[in-house]
Design an enzyme around this catalytic site. Structure first.
Site, PDB file in Angstrom:
ATOM      1  N   PHE A  58       0.836  -1.210   0.000  1.00  0.00           N
ATOM      2  CA  PHE A  58       0.000   0.000   0.000  1.00  0.00           C
ATOM      3  C   PHE A  58       0.866   1.252   0.000  1.00  0.00           C
ATOM      4  O   PHE A  58       0.776   2.097   0.887  1.00  0.00           O
ATOM      5  CB  PHE A  58      -0.949  -0.015   1.197  1.00  0.00           C
ATOM      6  CG  PHE A  58      -1.825  -1.230   1.207  1.00  0.00           C
ATOM      7  CD1 PHE A  58      -2.897  -1.325   0.336  1.00  0.00           C
ATOM      8  CD2 PHE A  58      -1.554  -2.296   2.045  1.00  0.00           C
ATOM      9  CE1 PHE A  58      -3.696  -2.462   0.312  1.00  0.00           C
ATOM     10  CE2 PHE A  58      -2.341  -3.435   2.037  1.00  0.00           C
ATOM     11  CZ  PHE A  58      -3.420  -3.517   1.168  1.00  0.00           C
ATOM     12  N   CYS A  59       1.685   1.369  -1.014  1.00  0.00           N
ATOM     13  CA  CYS A  59       2.660   2.449  -1.116  1.00  0.00           C
ATOM     14  C   CYS A  59       2.546   3.057  -2.507  1.00  0.00           C
ATOM     15  O   CYS A  59       2.144   2.382  -3.460  1.00  0.00           O
ATOM     16  CB  CYS A  59       4.062   1.857  -0.899  1.00  0.00           C
ATOM     17  SG  CYS A  59       5.422   3.000  -1.161  1.00  0.00           S
ATOM     18  N   GLY A  60       2.906   4.304  -2.639  1.00  0.00           N
ATOM     19  CA  GLY A  60       2.907   4.929  -3.956  1.00  0.00           C
ATOM     20  C   GLY A  60       3.865   4.259  -4.932  1.00  0.00           C
ATOM     21  O   GLY A  60       3.704   4.371  -6.148  1.00  0.00           O
ATOM     22  N   TYR A  61       4.851   3.526  -4.412  1.00  0.00           N
ATOM     23  CA  TYR A  61       5.811   2.823  -5.267  1.00  0.00           C
ATOM     24  C   TYR A  61       5.419   1.375  -5.541  1.00  0.00           C
ATOM     25  O   TYR A  61       6.142   0.660  -6.240  1.00  0.00           O
ATOM     26  CB  TYR A  61       7.210   2.868  -4.638  1.00  0.00           C
ATOM     27  CG  TYR A  61       7.772   4.264  -4.551  1.00  0.00           C
ATOM     28  CD1 TYR A  61       8.068   4.987  -5.706  1.00  0.00           C
ATOM     29  CD2 TYR A  61       8.002   4.861  -3.320  1.00  0.00           C
ATOM     30  CE1 TYR A  61       8.581   6.269  -5.632  1.00  0.00           C
ATOM     31  CE2 TYR A  61       8.525   6.142  -3.236  1.00  0.00           C
ATOM     32  CZ  TYR A  61       8.814   6.847  -4.393  1.00  0.00           C
ATOM     33  OH  TYR A  61       9.319   8.116  -4.326  1.00  0.00           O
ATOM     34  N   THR A  62       4.301   0.926  -5.015  1.00  0.00           N
ATOM     35  CA  THR A  62       3.878  -0.459  -5.191  1.00  0.00           C
ATOM     36  C   THR A  62       3.839  -0.900  -6.655  1.00  0.00           C
ATOM     37  O   THR A  62       4.191  -2.048  -6.951  1.00  0.00           O
ATOM     38  CB  THR A  62       2.512  -0.700  -4.498  1.00  0.00           C
ATOM     39  OG1 THR A  62       2.682  -0.447  -3.095  1.00  0.00           O
ATOM     40  CG2 THR A  62       2.016  -2.117  -4.689  1.00  0.00           C
TER      41      THR A  62
END
Length: 191
Positions: free
Chosen positions: A69-73
């Site tokens: 659940f990360c912007g970099y996922t």
């Protein structure tokens, strides 16, 4: 001299034949020694069975701390593509989910299902791991020690040479398929 040779050969043959033993086999092809960095066992994400990292000795490794659940996922897709593209040349991408940045809340099974169903991840993934601070897994403490850089966020990447040395590390914002990462991987694969 010929008689002496055949006499010795006969003695060796009788010696082994009399005991039912066979001559020792030729030594197997040498496997790469396991460097200190890889002398750890970490459970696999899918089934939590312990996996020795030494199984990757002699390969070029891209080690990444991940989160669902990360912007970099979305980098999972590029990591899988790198793994598929270079695995036959000796690259292994190794993923270590981490909740160190509060973006990996799921269980190991939920993380595995997410990675497989959303991004088709087939590269080796390990159980949720602490990657920084005093409770960091010893493998990650060694990565930080060799590189001088602990992960500052999710999707920090360490490139490890075939002999088990950290040769580069890339911050989260550097995409796995960026020219800098690809050049560094190809340079290590060419050695």
């Amino acid at each position: 001299m010929t008689k002496l040779f055949f006499a010795a050969l006969a003695a060796v043959t009788l010696s082994f034949g009399a005991t039912g033993q066979t001559a020792p086999a030729a030594p197997a092809a040498a496997t790469p020694a396991c460097p200190a960095l890889l002398q750890h066992t970490v459970p696999r994400l899918q089934d939590e069975k312990p996996q020795p990292l030494c199984q990757y000795a002699g390969r070029v490794l891209l080690v990444v701390n991940t989160a669902s659940f990360c912007g970099y996922t979305p980098q999972y897709g590029a990591l899988e593509a790198l793994h598929a593209r270079y695995k036959d040349r000796g690259l292994a991408v190794l993923g270590f989910p981490s909740n160190d940045f509060a973006q990996e809340k799921g269980s190991n099974r939920e993380i595995a299902d997410f990675c497989e169903s959303t991004f088709g991840v087939k590269f080796p993934m390990f159980v949720k791991t602490t990657v920084r601070g005093p409770d960091a897994h010893p493998f990650y403490r060694q990565l930080a020690g060799q590189s001088g850089q602990a992960p500052a966020w999710n999707f920090h990447k360490y490139l490890i040479s075939r002999d088990g040395k950290v040769v580069a590390n890339f911050p989260s914002a550097t995409a796995p398929d960026s020219p800098a990462v690809v050049r560094a991987i190809e340079a290590q694969l060419a050695r």
